[in-house]
Write a protein that holds these residues in place. Structure first.
Motif, PDB file in Angstrom:
ATOM      1  N   MET A  52      90.877  22.980  60.803  1.00  0.00           N
ATOM      2  CA  MET A  52      89.674  23.559  60.222  1.00  0.00           C
ATOM      3  C   MET A  52      90.070  24.751  59.392  1.00  0.00           C
ATOM      4  O   MET A  52      90.597  25.722  59.911  1.00  0.00           O
ATOM      5  CB  MET A  52      88.766  23.895  61.397  1.00  0.00           C
ATOM      6  N   GLU A  53      89.839  24.683  58.117  1.00  0.00           N
ATOM      7  CA  GLU A  53      90.136  25.786  57.236  1.00  0.00           C
ATOM      8  C   GLU A  53      89.228  26.958  57.528  1.00  0.00           C
ATOM      9  O   GLU A  53      88.044  26.807  57.760  1.00  0.00           O
ATOM     10  CB  GLU A  53      89.902  25.367  55.791  1.00  0.00           C
ATOM     11  N   GLY A  54      89.783  28.136  57.514  1.00  0.00           N
ATOM     12  CA  GLY A  54      88.972  29.339  57.598  1.00  0.00           C
ATOM     13  C   GLY A  54      88.763  29.897  58.974  1.00  0.00           C
ATOM     14  O   GLY A  54      88.603  31.086  59.121  1.00  0.00           O
ATOM     15  N   ALA A  55      88.745  29.106  59.997  1.00  0.00           N
ATOM     16  CA  ALA A  55      88.384  29.622  61.314  1.00  0.00           C
ATOM     17  C   ALA A  55      89.607  30.089  62.101  1.00  0.00           C
ATOM     18  O   ALA A  55      90.622  29.433  62.143  1.00  0.00           O
ATOM     19  CB  ALA A  55      87.635  28.558  62.111  1.00  0.00           C
ATOM     20  N   PHE A  56      89.484  31.243  62.720  1.00  0.00           N
ATOM     21  CA  PHE A  56      90.445  31.795  63.673  1.00  0.00           C
ATOM     22  C   PHE A  56      91.848  31.992  63.113  1.00  0.00           C
ATOM     23  O   PHE A  56      92.820  31.661  63.741  1.00  0.00           O
ATOM     24  CB  PHE A  56      90.482  30.943  64.943  1.00  0.00           C
ATOM     25  N   LYS A  57      91.961  32.540  61.945  1.00  0.00           N
ATOM     26  CA  LYS A  57      93.259  32.937  61.431  1.00  0.00           C
ATOM     27  C   LYS A  57      93.478  34.395  61.822  1.00  0.00           C
ATOM     28  O   LYS A  57      92.631  35.013  62.439  1.00  0.00           O
ATOM     29  CB  LYS A  57      93.318  32.734  59.926  1.00  0.00           C
TER      30      LYS A  57
ATOM     31  N   GLU B  62      82.141  19.750  70.933  1.00  0.00           N
ATOM     32  CA  GLU B  62      81.904  19.335  69.547  1.00  0.00           C
ATOM     33  C   GLU B  62      82.545  20.272  68.520  1.00  0.00           C
ATOM     34  O   GLU B  62      82.918  19.838  67.439  1.00  0.00           O
ATOM     35  CB  GLU B  62      80.396  19.250  69.278  1.00  0.00           C
ATOM     36  N   PHE B  63      82.623  21.552  68.858  1.00  0.00           N
ATOM     37  CA  PHE B  63      83.142  22.569  67.939  1.00  0.00           C
ATOM     38  C   PHE B  63      84.078  23.505  68.702  1.00  0.00           C
ATOM     39  O   PHE B  63      83.713  24.633  69.032  1.00  0.00           O
ATOM     40  CB  PHE B  63      81.987  23.375  67.322  1.00  0.00           C
TER      41      PHE B  63
ATOM     42  N   ILE C 240      90.234  38.295  60.293  1.00  0.00           N
ATOM     43  CA  ILE C 240      88.878  37.754  60.143  1.00  0.00           C
ATOM     44  C   ILE C 240      88.141  38.576  59.086  1.00  0.00           C
ATOM     45  O   ILE C 240      88.034  39.798  59.201  1.00  0.00           O
ATOM     46  CB  ILE C 240      88.110  37.805  61.475  1.00  0.00           C
ATOM     47  N   ASP C 241      87.624  37.906  58.053  1.00  0.00           N
ATOM     48  CA  ASP C 241      86.855  38.574  57.003  1.00  0.00           C
ATOM     49  C   ASP C 241      85.370  38.606  57.336  1.00  0.00           C
ATOM     50  O   ASP C 241      84.668  39.548  56.986  1.00  0.00           O
ATOM     51  CB  ASP C 241      87.050  37.859  55.657  1.00  0.00           C
ATOM     52  N   ILE C 242      84.888  37.558  57.975  1.00  0.00           N
ATOM     53  CA  ILE C 242      83.449  37.421  58.252  1.00  0.00           C
ATOM     54  C   ILE C 242      83.261  36.886  59.667  1.00  0.00           C
ATOM     55  O   ILE C 242      83.957  35.968  60.090  1.00  0.00           O
ATOM     56  CB  ILE C 242      82.782  36.440  57.262  1.00  0.00           C
ATOM     57  N   SER C 243      82.284  37.453  60.368  1.00  0.00           N
ATOM     58  CA  SER C 243      81.858  36.922  61.667  1.00  0.00           C
ATOM     59  C   SER C 243      80.458  36.364  61.499  1.00  0.00           C
ATOM     60  O   SER C 243      79.555  37.064  61.027  1.00  0.00           O
ATOM     61  CB  SER C 243      81.839  38.010  62.740  1.00  0.00           C
ATOM     62  N   ILE C 244      80.268  35.118  61.857  1.00  0.00           N
ATOM     63  CA  ILE C 244      78.957  34.486  61.817  1.00  0.00           C
ATOM     64  C   ILE C 244      78.465  34.436  63.259  1.00  0.00           C
ATOM     65  O   ILE C 244      79.065  33.765  64.097  1.00  0.00           O
ATOM     66  CB  ILE C 244      79.038  33.063  61.230  1.00  0.00           C
ATOM     67  N   VAL C 245      77.389  35.155  63.541  1.00  0.00           N
ATOM     68  CA  VAL C 245      76.846  35.228  64.890  1.00  0.00           C
ATOM     69  C   VAL C 245      75.519  34.482  64.899  1.00  0.00           C
ATOM     70  O   VAL C 245      74.614  34.795  64.122  1.00  0.00           O
ATOM     71  CB  VAL C 245      76.652  36.690  65.343  1.00  0.00           C
TER      72      VAL C 245
ATOM     73  N   GLY D 166      76.395  22.310  59.699  1.00  0.00           N
ATOM     74  CA  GLY D 166      76.201  22.822  58.344  1.00  0.00           C
ATOM     75  C   GLY D 166      77.200  23.905  57.982  1.00  0.00           C
ATOM     76  O   GLY D 166      77.732  23.933  56.863  1.00  0.00           O
ATOM     77  N   ILE D 167      77.483  24.776  58.914  1.00  0.00           N
ATOM     78  CA  ILE D 167      78.456  25.843  58.657  1.00  0.00           C
ATOM     79  C   ILE D 167      79.832  25.256  58.374  1.00  0.00           C
ATOM     80  O   ILE D 167      80.497  25.618  57.404  1.00  0.00           O
ATOM     81  CB  ILE D 167      78.516  26.822  59.846  1.00  0.00           C
ATOM     82  N   PHE D 168      80.278  24.332  59.222  1.00  0.00           N
ATOM     83  CA  PHE D 168      81.621  23.798  59.072  1.00  0.00           C
ATOM     84  C   PHE D 168      81.739  22.765  57.951  1.00  0.00           C
ATOM     85  O   PHE D 168      82.850  22.392  57.576  1.00  0.00           O
ATOM     86  CB  PHE D 168      82.128  23.251  60.401  1.00  0.00           C
ATOM     87  N   ALA D 169      80.632  22.323  57.387  1.00  0.00           N
ATOM     88  CA  ALA D 169      80.670  21.418  56.235  1.00  0.00           C
ATOM     89  C   ALA D 169      80.943  22.179  54.940  1.00  0.00           C
ATOM     90  O   ALA D 169      81.317  21.578  53.936  1.00  0.00           O
ATOM     91  CB  ALA D 169      79.355  20.654  56.124  1.00  0.00           C
TER      92      ALA D 169
END
Length: 75
Positions: free
Chosen positions: A1-6, A59-60, A9-14, A30-33
Motif C-alpha cells: 500500500m503506497e503512502g501508509a506507515f512509512k 480488511e485494512f 508521516i505527513d498526514i494523519s486521517i482520523v 474510498g481512502i485507500f482507492a
C-alpha cells in the motif's frame, strides 16, 4: 500500500466511528482507492456497541483502530 506507515508521516486521517461499520468500511475503501504522494496514516477511533476492530484489521491491516468502551464524540 503506497503512502501508509512509512518513516515520516505527513498526514494523519482520523475517522470517528459509532455504530456504523458498513459506512466505516466504505469510507476506508474510498481512502485507500485514492493515489497520494505523501506519507499518511489512518486511525479509526471507535466507541461502537459492536467493536468493528476485528473486521477493520482483517480488511485494512494498515489501519490503526482504537476502541473505547464508553461513547465518545468527534472532537
Amino acid at each position: 500500500m503506497e503512502g501508509a506507515f512509512k518513516e515520516k508521516i505527513d498526514i494523519s486521517i482520523v475517522i470517528p466511528n459509532y455504530n456504523s461499520t458498513s459506512y466505516l468500511l466504505r469510507c476506508l475503501s474510498g481512502i485507500f482507492a485514492q493515489k497520494a504522494e505523501c506519507n499518511y496514516e489512518v486511525i479509526v477511533v471507535d466507541s461502537s456497541d459492536d467493536d468493528p476492530s476485528e473486521i477493520v484489521e482483517r480488511e485494512f491491516p494498515q489501519v490503526r483502530c482504537l476502541h473505547f468502551e464508553g461513547r465518545t464524540y468527534p472532537g
